[in-house]
Design a protein around this motif. Sequence first.
Motif, PDB file in Angstrom:
ATOM      1  N   UNK A 170       6.553   0.267 -12.282  1.00 58.85           N
ATOM      2  CA  UNK A 170       7.216   1.188 -11.391  1.00 58.85           C
ATOM      3  C   UNK A 170       7.469   0.522 -10.203  1.00 58.85           C
ATOM      4  N   UNK A 171       8.739   0.804  -9.594  1.00 62.29           N
ATOM      5  CA  UNK A 171       9.002  -0.008  -8.341  1.00 62.29           C
ATOM      6  C   UNK A 171       7.901   0.359  -7.140  1.00 62.29           C
ATOM      7  N   UNK A 172       7.553   1.604  -7.139  1.00 66.98           N
ATOM      8  CA  UNK A 172       6.780   2.123  -6.011  1.00 66.98           C
ATOM      9  C   UNK A 172       5.359   1.404  -6.222  1.00 66.98           C
ATOM     10  N   UNK A 173       4.882   1.108  -7.584  1.00 64.30           N
ATOM     11  CA  UNK A 173       3.516   0.820  -7.540  1.00 64.30           C
ATOM     12  C   UNK A 173       3.577  -0.818  -6.997  1.00 64.30           C
ATOM     13  N   UNK A 174       4.683  -1.309  -7.397  1.00 60.80           N
ATOM     14  CA  UNK A 174       4.924  -2.771  -7.180  1.00 60.80           C
ATOM     15  C   UNK A 174       5.033  -3.049  -5.684  1.00 60.80           C
ATOM     16  N   UNK A 175       5.515  -2.277  -5.111  1.00 59.22           N
ATOM     17  CA  UNK A 175       5.864  -2.359  -3.743  1.00 59.22           C
ATOM     18  C   UNK A 175       4.709  -2.342  -2.896  1.00 59.22           C
ATOM     19  N   UNK A 176       3.871  -1.146  -3.450  1.00 64.55           N
ATOM     20  CA  UNK A 176       2.602  -0.599  -2.663  1.00 64.55           C
ATOM     21  C   UNK A 176       1.607  -1.577  -2.836  1.00 64.55           C
ATOM     22  N   UNK A 177       1.786  -2.411  -3.938  1.00 61.68           N
ATOM     23  CA  UNK A 177       0.425  -3.181  -4.427  1.00 61.68           C
ATOM     24  C   UNK A 177       0.528  -4.786  -4.218  1.00 61.68           C
ATOM     25  N   UNK A 178       2.124  -5.015  -3.707  1.00 58.75           N
ATOM     26  CA  UNK A 178       1.882  -6.447  -3.344  1.00 58.75           C
ATOM     27  C   UNK A 178       3.023  -6.997  -2.135  1.00 58.75           C
ATOM     28  N   UNK A 179       2.486  -7.482  -1.249  1.00 59.48           N
ATOM     29  CA  UNK A 179       3.532  -7.783  -0.020  1.00 59.48           C
ATOM     30  C   UNK A 179       4.601  -8.586  -0.456  1.00 59.48           C
ATOM     31  N   UNK A 180       4.213  -9.375  -1.419  1.00 57.56           N
ATOM     32  CA  UNK A 180       5.428 -10.531  -1.755  1.00 57.56           C
ATOM     33  C   UNK A 180       6.590  -9.775  -2.407  1.00 57.56           C
ATOM     34  N   UNK A 181       6.208  -8.909  -3.335  1.00 56.83           N
ATOM     35  CA  UNK A 181       7.054  -8.208  -4.218  1.00 56.83           C
ATOM     36  C   UNK A 181       7.847  -7.187  -3.369  1.00 56.83           C
ATOM     37  N   UNK A 182       7.204  -6.583  -2.486  1.00 55.28           N
ATOM     38  CA  UNK A 182       7.708  -5.569  -1.500  1.00 55.28           C
ATOM     39  C   UNK A 182       8.991  -6.435  -0.657  1.00 55.28           C
ATOM     40  N   UNK A 183       8.582  -7.680  -0.230  1.00 52.22           N
ATOM     41  CA  UNK A 183       9.634  -8.397   0.586  1.00 52.22           C
ATOM     42  C   UNK A 183      10.968  -8.671  -0.002  1.00 52.22           C
ATOM     43  N   UNK A 184      10.365  -9.184  -1.237  1.00 52.60           N
ATOM     44  CA  UNK A 184      11.493  -9.328  -2.329  1.00 52.60           C
ATOM     45  C   UNK A 184      12.537  -8.210  -2.576  1.00 52.60           C
ATOM     46  N   UNK A 185      11.824  -6.940  -2.853  1.00 54.35           N
ATOM     47  CA  UNK A 185      12.708  -5.765  -3.134  1.00 54.35           C
ATOM     48  C   UNK A 185      13.317  -5.088  -1.799  1.00 54.35           C
ATOM     49  N   UNK A 186      12.812  -5.269  -0.692  1.00 48.99           N
ATOM     50  CA  UNK A 186      13.402  -4.820   0.409  1.00 48.99           C
ATOM     51  C   UNK A 186      14.456  -5.555   1.146  1.00 48.99           C
ATOM     52  N   UNK A 187      14.258  -6.943   0.989  1.00 51.41           N
ATOM     53  CA  UNK A 187      15.152  -7.677   1.534  1.00 51.41           C
ATOM     54  C   UNK A 187      16.592  -8.111   1.062  1.00 51.41           C
ATOM     55  N   UNK A 188      17.354  -8.864   1.679  1.00 54.46           N
ATOM     56  CA  UNK A 188      18.595  -9.268   0.982  1.00 54.46           C
ATOM     57  C   UNK A 188      18.498 -10.182   0.169  1.00 54.46           C
ATOM     58  N   UNK A 189      17.574 -10.004  -0.942  1.00 55.42           N
ATOM     59  CA  UNK A 189      17.267 -11.095  -1.911  1.00 55.42           C
ATOM     60  C   UNK A 189      17.945 -10.588  -3.373  1.00 55.42           C
ATOM     61  N   UNK A 190      18.272 -11.409  -4.280  1.00 54.48           N
ATOM     62  CA  UNK A 190      19.013 -11.168  -5.464  1.00 54.48           C
ATOM     63  C   UNK A 190      17.951 -10.148  -6.193  1.00 54.48           C
ATOM     64  N   UNK A 191      16.718 -10.202  -6.159  1.00 55.16           N
ATOM     65  CA  UNK A 191      15.827  -9.472  -6.845  1.00 55.16           C
ATOM     66  C   UNK A 191      15.863  -7.851  -6.403  1.00 55.16           C
TER      67      UNK A 191
END
Length: 101
Positions: A22-43
């Motif tokens: 789940x996107x919200x679980x990934x973003x809450x638990x990992x700073x790296x994943x949150x950065x990738x999903x919030x930023x201007x990255x392809x991810x």
Amino acid sequence: MAEEGDKYVKLVSSEGLEFFLERKVAMAGSGTIRTMLEGQFRESSENLIRFPDISGYILERVTRYLHYKAQHSQSTTRIPDFVIEPEVALELMIAAKYLDC
């Protein structure tokens, strides 16, 4: 910003194993994943993150931990131990440091 259809993110290990989280679980638990999903990255637009340096077994343990962390983050009772096998502890710690979780 994630749309309704973007509820999950796909994590891909070095062997090509795929894990849906789940996107919200990934973003809450990992700073790296949150950065990738919030930023201007392809991810962020693809909801797909490849980890060429993390094996499938370790990535599976990381996803289990992220679920564990989300489940127990608001707990007011004793939190059960998250068991880590000694033979993978070092590799798991390296992945956790990289993922900031």
